[in-house]
Design a protein around this motif. Structure first.
Motif, PDB file in Angstrom:
ATOM      1  N   GLN A  87     -32.285   9.087  -6.366  1.00 39.47           N
ATOM      2  CA  GLN A  87     -31.197   9.030  -5.381  1.00 39.47           C
ATOM      3  C   GLN A  87     -29.835   9.120  -6.063  1.00 39.47           C
ATOM      4  O   GLN A  87     -29.662   8.669  -7.188  1.00 39.47           O
ATOM      5  N   GLY A  88     -28.855   9.718  -5.381  1.00 44.45           N
ATOM      6  CA  GLY A  88     -27.502   9.781  -5.916  1.00 44.45           C
ATOM      7  C   GLY A  88     -26.862  11.138  -5.731  1.00 44.45           C
ATOM      8  O   GLY A  88     -27.335  11.959  -4.941  1.00 44.45           O
ATOM      9  N   LYS A  89     -25.807  11.379  -6.476  1.00 44.71           N
ATOM     10  CA  LYS A  89     -25.025  12.606  -6.318  1.00 44.71           C
ATOM     11  C   LYS A  89     -25.511  13.763  -7.183  1.00 44.71           C
ATOM     12  O   LYS A  89     -25.156  14.905  -6.940  1.00 44.71           O
ATOM     13  N   ASP A  90     -26.299  13.487  -8.230  1.00 53.94           N
ATOM     14  CA  ASP A  90     -26.849  14.580  -9.033  1.00 53.94           C
ATOM     15  C   ASP A  90     -27.746  15.436  -8.148  1.00 53.94           C
ATOM     16  O   ASP A  90     -28.253  14.986  -7.124  1.00 53.94           O
ATOM     17  N   TYR A  91     -27.970  16.680  -8.571  1.00 50.10           N
ATOM     18  CA  TYR A  91     -28.900  17.521  -7.822  1.00 50.10           C
ATOM     19  C   TYR A  91     -30.313  16.974  -7.961  1.00 50.10           C
ATOM     20  O   TYR A  91     -30.764  16.657  -9.059  1.00 50.10           O
ATOM     21  N   ILE A  92     -30.983  16.853  -6.836  1.00 51.81           N
ATOM     22  CA  ILE A  92     -32.381  16.429  -6.818  1.00 51.81           C
ATOM     23  C   ILE A  92     -33.228  17.694  -6.690  1.00 51.81           C
ATOM     24  O   ILE A  92     -33.138  18.415  -5.696  1.00 51.81           O
ATOM     25  N   ILE A  93     -34.014  17.953  -7.708  1.00 47.19           N
ATOM     26  CA  ILE A  93     -34.894  19.114  -7.728  1.00 47.19           C
ATOM     27  C   ILE A  93     -36.205  18.736  -7.038  1.00 47.19           C
ATOM     28  O   ILE A  93     -36.789  17.687  -7.331  1.00 47.19           O
ATOM     29  N   MET A  94     -36.647  19.596  -6.132  1.00 44.47           N
ATOM     30  CA  MET A  94     -37.926  19.413  -5.428  1.00 44.47           C
ATOM     31  C   MET A  94     -38.692  20.730  -5.553  1.00 44.47           C
ATOM     32  O   MET A  94     -38.598  21.599  -4.693  1.00 44.47           O
ATOM     33  N   ASP A  95     -39.414  20.871  -6.647  1.00 40.37           N
ATOM     34  CA  ASP A  95     -40.073  22.132  -6.949  1.00 40.37           C
ATOM     35  C   ASP A  95     -41.562  21.897  -7.207  1.00 40.37           C
ATOM     36  O   ASP A  95     -41.954  21.594  -8.318  1.00 40.37           O
ATOM     37  N   GLU A  96     -42.381  21.932  -6.234  1.00 39.26           N
ATOM     38  CA  GLU A  96     -42.260  22.545  -4.946  1.00 39.26           C
ATOM     39  C   GLU A  96     -42.839  21.632  -3.881  1.00 39.26           C
ATOM     40  O   GLU A  96     -43.672  20.780  -4.180  1.00 39.26           O
ATOM     41  N   ILE A  97     -42.424  21.857  -2.664  1.00 44.92           N
ATOM     42  CA  ILE A  97     -43.003  21.155  -1.516  1.00 44.92           C
ATOM     43  C   ILE A  97     -44.020  22.121  -0.922  1.00 44.92           C
ATOM     44  O   ILE A  97     -43.679  23.246  -0.551  1.00 44.92           O
ATOM     45  N   GLY A  98     -45.271  21.694  -0.873  1.00 43.79           N
ATOM     46  CA  GLY A  98     -46.344  22.577  -0.430  1.00 43.79           C
ATOM     47  C   GLY A  98     -47.316  21.878   0.493  1.00 43.79           C
ATOM     48  O   GLY A  98     -46.945  20.977   1.236  1.00 43.79           O
ATOM     49  N   TYR A  99     -48.568  22.270   0.415  1.00 36.87           N
ATOM     50  CA  TYR A  99     -49.574  21.716   1.334  1.00 36.87           C
ATOM     51  C   TYR A  99     -50.436  20.632   0.707  1.00 36.87           C
ATOM     52  O   TYR A  99     -51.093  19.876   1.416  1.00 36.87           O
ATOM     53  N   LEU A 100     -50.441  20.501  -0.613  1.00 32.54           N
ATOM     54  CA  LEU A 100     -51.345  19.550  -1.255  1.00 32.54           C
ATOM     55  C   LEU A 100     -50.951  18.096  -1.016  1.00 32.54           C
ATOM     56  O   LEU A 100     -51.765  17.202  -1.175  1.00 32.54           O
ATOM     57  N   GLU A 101     -49.698  17.846  -0.608  1.00 35.13           N
ATOM     58  CA  GLU A 101     -49.250  16.481  -0.337  1.00 35.13           C
ATOM     59  C   GLU A 101     -49.353  16.111   1.138  1.00 35.13           C
ATOM     60  O   GLU A 101     -48.849  15.074   1.559  1.00 35.13           O
ATOM     61  N   HIS A 102     -50.036  16.914   1.929  1.00 33.10           N
ATOM     62  CA  HIS A 102     -50.040  16.736   3.388  1.00 33.10           C
ATOM     63  C   HIS A 102     -50.597  15.405   3.883  1.00 33.10           C
ATOM     64  O   HIS A 102     -50.252  14.968   4.980  1.00 33.10           O
TER      65      HIS A 102
END
Length: 173
Positions: A87-102
């Motif tokens: 959390q915070g002002k730095d860029y939060i990278i989310m690589d990748e959002i897919g189907y395996l976490e459903h």
């Protein structure tokens, strides 16, 4: 700025994120989901937190011929802890959002809250019709770049301009 990149497999989504991080010297947190190899054969995927966190680099899927079998709980544990610590002002990278976490409901709720509460997100969305991915795509506060509609070079130029403008604006406040 909240930016998500989508497109066909191999279109350069993660490459584009890595380029932006390097080109703009971004301070980043967040995660990457990466292929896991053994004897040059992909055996699944693992979750890599981009910040120091206990139990990092956990395998969350096993490759079974043509499909991936999810290892339950990795996103709800490691993924959730990574999001909380990012959390915070730095860029939060989310690589990748897919189907395996459903099936990982704790993680998916934190993912939604993280996107809502943080000003700088740079993520990859798998191109598929999953409810939580569609919900992200429909948000009014994100810029969605589709590498099936724009070339890599067009997307790169657009994002560099927009992110530099955003940085100048934030510095002037």
């Amino acid at each position: 700025m909240k930016i998500f990149i989508t497109g066909a497999k191999g279109s350069g989504k993660s490459t584009l994120i890595n380029f932006l991080i390097k080109e703009l010297c971004l301070e980043v947190k967040g995660f990457k989901t990466l292929p896991l190899f053994e004897n040059e054969k992909r055996i699944g995927f693992y979750f890599h937190s981009m910040i120091a966190i206990a139990g990092n680099d956990q395998q969350f899927s096993k490759q079974l011929s043509a499909i991936n079998e999810t290892i339950a709980g990795v996103f709800d544990d490691l993924g959730a802890r990574c999001l909380l610590a990012s959390q915070g002002k730095d860029y939060i990278i989310m690589d990748e959002i897919g189907y395996l976490e459903h099936d990982e409901m704790v993680y998916l709720q934190l993912l939604e809250k993280t996107i809502e509460d943080n000003p700088n997100i740079l993520g990859v969305l798998r191109k598929c019709a999953i409810k939580y991915i569609q919900k992200i795509k429909e948000r009014n506060d994100i810029l969605l770049i589709d590498l099936d509609e724009l070339s890599f070079e067009q997307a790169r130029k657009i994002l560099l301009i927009k992110m530099k403008e955003e940085r100048i604006y934030e510095e002037s406040i």
